[in-house]
Design an enzyme around this catalytic site. Sequence first.
Site, mmCIF file in Angstrom:
data_model
loop_
_atom_site.group_PDB
_atom_site.id
_atom_site.type_symbol
_atom_site.label_atom_id
_atom_site.label_comp_id
_atom_site.label_asym_id
_atom_site.label_seq_id
_atom_site.Cartn_x
_atom_site.Cartn_y
_atom_site.Cartn_z
ATOM 1 N N ASN A 42 38.448 49.738 35.117
ATOM 2 C CA ASN A 42 38.361 49.629 36.568
ATOM 3 C C ASN A 42 38.640 50.994 37.187
ATOM 4 O O ASN A 42 39.408 51.804 36.665
ATOM 5 C CB ASN A 42 39.290 48.537 37.121
ATOM 6 C CG ASN A 42 40.759 48.724 36.833
ATOM 7 O OD1 ASN A 42 41.155 49.089 35.733
ATOM 8 N ND2 ASN A 42 41.596 48.432 37.819
ATOM 9 N N GLU A 44 39.406 52.402 41.029
ATOM 10 C CA GLU A 44 39.657 52.108 42.443
ATOM 11 C C GLU A 44 39.228 53.270 43.322
ATOM 12 O O GLU A 44 38.907 54.358 42.838
ATOM 13 C CB GLU A 44 41.139 51.780 42.647
ATOM 14 C CG GLU A 44 41.539 50.496 41.969
ATOM 15 C CD GLU A 44 42.992 50.124 42.161
ATOM 16 O OE1 GLU A 44 43.350 48.991 41.799
ATOM 17 O OE2 GLU A 44 43.793 50.951 42.652
ATOM 18 N N CYS A 53 34.822 47.238 38.856
ATOM 19 C CA CYS A 53 35.527 46.491 37.816
ATOM 20 C C CYS A 53 35.217 47.063 36.438
ATOM 21 O O CYS A 53 34.165 47.684 36.221
ATOM 22 C CB CYS A 53 35.111 45.031 37.848
ATOM 23 S SG CYS A 53 35.546 44.160 39.363
ATOM 24 N N GLU A 55 34.401 45.411 33.767
ATOM 25 C CA GLU A 55 33.218 44.769 33.182
ATOM 26 C C GLU A 55 31.936 45.432 33.681
ATOM 27 O O GLU A 55 30.997 45.643 32.914
ATOM 28 C CB GLU A 55 33.190 43.280 33.525
ATOM 29 C CG GLU A 55 34.377 42.502 33.002
ATOM 30 C CD GLU A 55 35.560 42.455 33.965
ATOM 31 O OE1 GLU A 55 36.367 41.530 33.854
ATOM 32 O OE2 GLU A 55 35.690 43.350 34.842
ATOM 33 N N CYS A 86 35.984 38.663 37.374
ATOM 34 C CA CYS A 86 35.810 38.128 38.730
ATOM 35 C C CYS A 86 34.437 37.469 38.828
ATOM 36 O O CYS A 86 33.607 37.579 37.925
ATOM 37 C CB CYS A 86 35.958 39.248 39.768
ATOM 38 S SG CYS A 86 34.567 40.411 39.811
#
Length: 132
Positions: A42, A44, A53, A55, A86
């Site tokens: 991830n 940010e 993310c 993934e 998510c």
Amino acid sequence: MADKPLIAAAVAARSKAYAPYSRFLVGAAVKDETGAIHAGCNVENAAYPQGTCAEAGAVAAMVLAGGRKIVEAAVVGAGEGLVTPCGGCRQKLREFGSPGLAIHVCDETGMVKKSFTLEELLPSSFGPENLA
């Protein structure tokens, strides 16, 4: 049984995560149709929540390398609860994986806490074949 190199790649990716705001590090890895493993973490952004993310990073790495089918996936995160993909990432995995795709949810050490199929996480999903 979860693929050990797949989980090791997700653990290693987690250690590279950039999460200065949430401090919630996540790593992910996918295995493609050739057996190659692609990892992501991830990332940010100060314009929170505009980050990406783990993934999504792993899927992008797979596509960049020429992979087009995910045959197994792993997600690594810390905490008492399960760190599952998510909703958006479940759909990203579905784009390249079948409903039977195995997704292993692991703690920060790589111990599998639970394995799911994509169908369990995203039932009755919409995939590329719906547009054929």
